[in-house]
Scaffold this active site. Structure first.
Site, PDB file in Angstrom:
ATOM      1  N   ASN A  47       0.821  -1.215   0.000  1.00 54.70           N
ATOM      2  CA  ASN A  47       0.000   0.000   0.000  1.00 54.70           C
ATOM      3  C   ASN A  47       0.859   1.270   0.000  1.00 54.70           C
ATOM      4  O   ASN A  47       0.330   2.375   0.074  1.00 54.70           O
ATOM      5  CB  ASN A  47      -0.891   0.048   1.239  1.00 54.70           C
ATOM      6  CG  ASN A  47      -2.026  -0.948   1.161  1.00 54.70           C
ATOM      7  OD1 ASN A  47      -2.477  -1.296   0.088  1.00 54.70           O
ATOM      8  ND2 ASN A  47      -2.477  -1.403   2.314  1.00 54.70           N
ATOM      9  N   HIS A 133     -14.679  -0.297   5.260  1.00 54.43           N
ATOM     10  CA  HIS A 133     -13.586  -1.000   5.948  1.00 54.43           C
ATOM     11  C   HIS A 133     -14.036  -1.591   7.284  1.00 54.43           C
ATOM     12  O   HIS A 133     -14.897  -1.039   7.969  1.00 54.43           O
ATOM     13  CB  HIS A 133     -12.462   0.011   6.199  1.00 54.43           C
ATOM     14  CG  HIS A 133     -11.172  -0.600   6.637  1.00 54.43           C
ATOM     15  ND1 HIS A 133     -10.790  -0.657   7.954  1.00 54.43           N
ATOM     16  CD2 HIS A 133     -10.175  -1.183   5.928  1.00 54.43           C
ATOM     17  CE1 HIS A 133      -9.599  -1.238   8.039  1.00 54.43           C
ATOM     18  NE2 HIS A 133      -9.205  -1.561   6.821  1.00 54.43           N
ATOM     19  N   GLU A 188     -16.165   5.556   1.917  1.00 53.09           N
ATOM     20  CA  GLU A 188     -14.731   5.730   1.702  1.00 53.09           C
ATOM     21  C   GLU A 188     -14.538   6.539   0.428  1.00 53.09           C
ATOM     22  O   GLU A 188     -15.460   6.633  -0.384  1.00 53.09           O
ATOM     23  CB  GLU A 188     -14.044   4.363   1.568  1.00 53.09           C
ATOM     24  CG  GLU A 188     -14.105   3.573   2.859  1.00 53.09           C
ATOM     25  CD  GLU A 188     -13.473   2.184   2.789  1.00 53.09           C
ATOM     26  OE1 GLU A 188     -12.702   1.923   1.845  1.00 53.09           O
ATOM     27  OE2 GLU A 188     -13.754   1.383   3.683  1.00 53.09           O
ATOM     28  N   SER A 192     -11.079   0.044  -0.232  1.00 55.49           N
ATOM     29  CA  SER A 192      -9.808  -0.638   0.004  1.00 55.49           C
ATOM     30  C   SER A 192      -9.702  -1.985  -0.699  1.00 55.49           C
ATOM     31  O   SER A 192      -8.614  -2.411  -1.054  1.00 55.49           O
ATOM     32  CB  SER A 192      -9.562  -0.810   1.492  1.00 55.49           C
ATOM     33  OG  SER A 192     -10.604  -1.543   2.095  1.00 55.49           O
ATOM     34  N   ASP A 217     -13.793   8.208   4.848  1.00 58.31           N
ATOM     35  CA  ASP A 217     -12.488   7.615   5.143  1.00 58.31           C
ATOM     36  C   ASP A 217     -11.709   7.579   3.833  1.00 58.31           C
ATOM     37  O   ASP A 217     -12.034   6.810   2.932  1.00 58.31           O
ATOM     38  CB  ASP A 217     -12.713   6.206   5.715  1.00 58.31           C
ATOM     39  CG  ASP A 217     -11.403   5.471   5.969  1.00 58.31           C
ATOM     40  OD1 ASP A 217     -10.349   5.938   5.504  1.00 58.31           O
ATOM     41  OD2 ASP A 217     -11.441   4.415   6.638  1.00 58.31           O
ATOM     42  N   HIS A 220      -7.183   5.558   1.072  1.00 58.24           N
ATOM     43  CA  HIS A 220      -6.500   5.227  -0.183  1.00 58.24           C
ATOM     44  C   HIS A 220      -6.513   6.361  -1.205  1.00 58.24           C
ATOM     45  O   HIS A 220      -6.002   6.210  -2.300  1.00 58.24           O
ATOM     46  CB  HIS A 220      -7.116   3.969  -0.807  1.00 58.24           C
ATOM     47  CG  HIS A 220      -6.918   2.764   0.042  1.00 58.24           C
ATOM     48  ND1 HIS A 220      -5.777   2.011   0.017  1.00 58.24           N
ATOM     49  CD2 HIS A 220      -7.710   2.201   0.989  1.00 58.24           C
ATOM     50  CE1 HIS A 220      -5.876   1.025   0.885  1.00 58.24           C
ATOM     51  NE2 HIS A 220      -7.042   1.116   1.494  1.00 58.24           N
ATOM     52  N   LYS A 249      -0.594   4.312   4.033  1.00 58.82           N
ATOM     53  CA  LYS A 249      -0.612   4.031   2.612  1.00 58.82           C
ATOM     54  C   LYS A 249       0.303   5.017   1.873  1.00 58.82           C
ATOM     55  O   LYS A 249       1.501   4.860   1.952  1.00 58.82           O
ATOM     56  CB  LYS A 249      -2.051   4.042   2.106  1.00 58.82           C
ATOM     57  CG  LYS A 249      -2.748   2.716   2.445  1.00 58.82           C
ATOM     58  CD  LYS A 249      -3.747   2.774   3.530  1.00 58.82           C
ATOM     59  CE  LYS A 249      -4.218   1.383   3.931  1.00 58.82           C
ATOM     60  NZ  LYS A 249      -5.287   1.428   4.933  1.00 58.82           N
TER      61      LYS A 249
END
Ligand SMILES: *Cc1c(COP(=O)(O)O)cnc(C)c1O
Length: 450
Positions: A47, A133, A188, A192, A217, A220, A249
């Site tokens: 990541n 997540h 998100e 993820s 969130d 990423h 990440k």
């Protein structure tokens, strides 16, 4: 006996091909490589998208910060652990991302748990994307509020839950005009496990329409998307009430921050127990993360993002070619089989032909389906020097076991080519072996009928 319970759970995990193990990885000087048990592999599971974990600037600042501040914070931020670099990191994050305040937690998992635990009370309502997540869904499940999970990235599904929540809210305030209950929408930026993007503009508009708080969130997306790497929300031009960014990440380090208004920040500082009763991150980590922000905002970050985008584009083109040629191979062999052994119609020939999920991000999931097949494919790649982990349920939905391929700025086109050659060979050999087994079974059947 309680031991029975533990043993049974582990046995079940093994039976379902879900047994997990941790592998000791040896240090490497690039995120594109990994060494395990003395053997070196190309790493397609990291990541560390920008390769900052091994960046010379980051290493240098780590050394000098350790010399200046030592290696530990010595306590909770509420006692003596709120160091100068930590305070600077929080203001730098708030400034950069356009919030009143940032509060740093030791990890994204903790930050998500902390926010939901603190914010959600008995009559509150959480409406979260179904694929959120584990740290978000677990906190939501164990919170005192009610949880609905809307269909992944599905605006209509979200709205239908929001409508119901609003109706419920009205009933409540009819009974209790003093009610302070809230609705919280959770999503998100980049997911993820699927690597796809949330329709953030629409989600933000709906949250506003139904007077709900919005929490995004962006583990990423931060560092990769938007202007100077400000993340998914910047890219979509929205500002959620609560933004989570994590440093494990693209920042190549670890830790996380919650970005909020002054009011909410004050509330967290007063009442967030994972903040109050936990050791603050080390000052050197604060300094490292400050450096990471600098790099991400600057020319080096821009260059790394460009290389990453080129690598993603190159990879997608290459893997699509591989999948087409494996499909051709299967087609040819299927016809061949049909003409010869398969005419008895006893059994469909099983074939493994994975497919790539649609993703613009560095997360490129190759869906295999069966847990066992995903493991086998991952194993074969590993034997040939390519490290890419199989992700199985319950991390992903049943029948969607996958190779979670990640592309980084540290990969070269040659590395990607090598991966693709290996993948093609592995898929063809896996199918050939399945075929052999199947023929053997068919022959056994024929013999037993005789
Ligand atoms: C990785 C991740 C987390 C957890 O962050 P850590 O800092 O690794 O604990 C939280 N949310 C999402 C979406 C993630 O991908």
């Amino acid at each position: 006996m309680w031991q029975q319970r533990i043993k049974a759970a582990i046995e079940k995990q093994k039976r379902q091909d879900r047994y997990r193990s941790r592998i000791q990885c040896q240090s490497q000087d690039s995120t594109a490589l990994i060494a395990v048990a003395g053997k070196s592999y190309l790493n397609f599971s990291s990541n560390d998208y920008l390769g900052l974990a091994n960046d010379p600037n980051m290493i240098q600042i780590a050394i000098s910060a350790a010399q200046k501040y030592g290696v530990g914070s010595g306590g909770s931020g509420h006692v003596t652990g709120y160091s100068e670099p930590l305070q600077k990191l929080e203001s730098a994050l708030a400034n950069w991302l356009g919030y009143d305040a940032a509060i740093v937690y030791p990890s994204g998992f903790t930050a998500n748990q902390a926010v939901i635990k603190l914010l959600i009370e008995r009559d509150d309502h959480i409406i979260a994307d179904r694929l959120s997540h584990a740290s978000l869904l677990e906190a939501a499940m164990f919170s005192q509020g009610r949880l609905n999970r809307f269909k992944h990235n599905d605006i209509e599904s979200l709205e239908s839950y929001l409508k119901r929540a609003a109706a419920r809210r009205e009933e409540q305030s009819a009974l209790d005009p003093e009610s302070t209950a809230l609705n919280l929408v959770i999503t998100e930026g980049i997911f993820s496990m699927d690597g796809d993007t949330a329709p953030l503009t629409k989600i933000a508009a709906l949250s506003k329409k139904y007077q709900s708080l919005l929490m995004v969130d962006d583990a990423h997306g931060i560092g990769l998307l938007g202007e100077s790497g400000k993340g998914s929300c910047n890219q979509f031009g929205i500002k959620p009430d609560i933004l989570i960014v994590t440093f494990g990440k693209a920042f190549g380090c670890s830790g996380a921050a919650v970005l909020v208004s002054h009011e909410l920040a004050e509330y967290f500082v007063q009442f967030s127990r994972p903040l109050i009763y936990s050791t603050a991150i080390a000052p050197m980590q604060g300094a490292i993360l400050l450096k990471a922000i600098d790099i991400i905002k600057g020319d080096l970050g821009e260059r790394k993002r460009q290389i990453l985008q080129e690598n993603i584009r190159y990879f997608k083109e290459a893997i699509n070619k591989v999948l087409v040629s494996v499909q051709d191979y299967l087609q040819m062999n299927n016809d061949h089989m049909n003409n010869n052994q398969m005419n008895n119609g006893d059994k469909e020939r099983e074939a493994i032909l994975p497919y790539l999920l649609h993703s613009e991000s560095p997360i490129q999931p190759l869906i295999v389906g069966e847990d066992e097949m995903a493991l086998k494919l991952s194993q074969r790649l590993q034997n040939a020097g390519i490290w890419v982990s199989a992700i199985r349920p319950p991390t992903v939905p049943p029948q969607t076991a996958r190779l979670r391929i990640t592309i980084t700025a540290e990969h070269t086109f040659e590395m990607i080519d090598q991966f693709m050659v290996t993948l093609k060979t592995a898929l063809i050999s896996l199918n050939r072996d399945l075929n052999k087994n199947l023929k053997r079974n068919l022959n056994d059947n024929v013999h037993s009928k005789e």
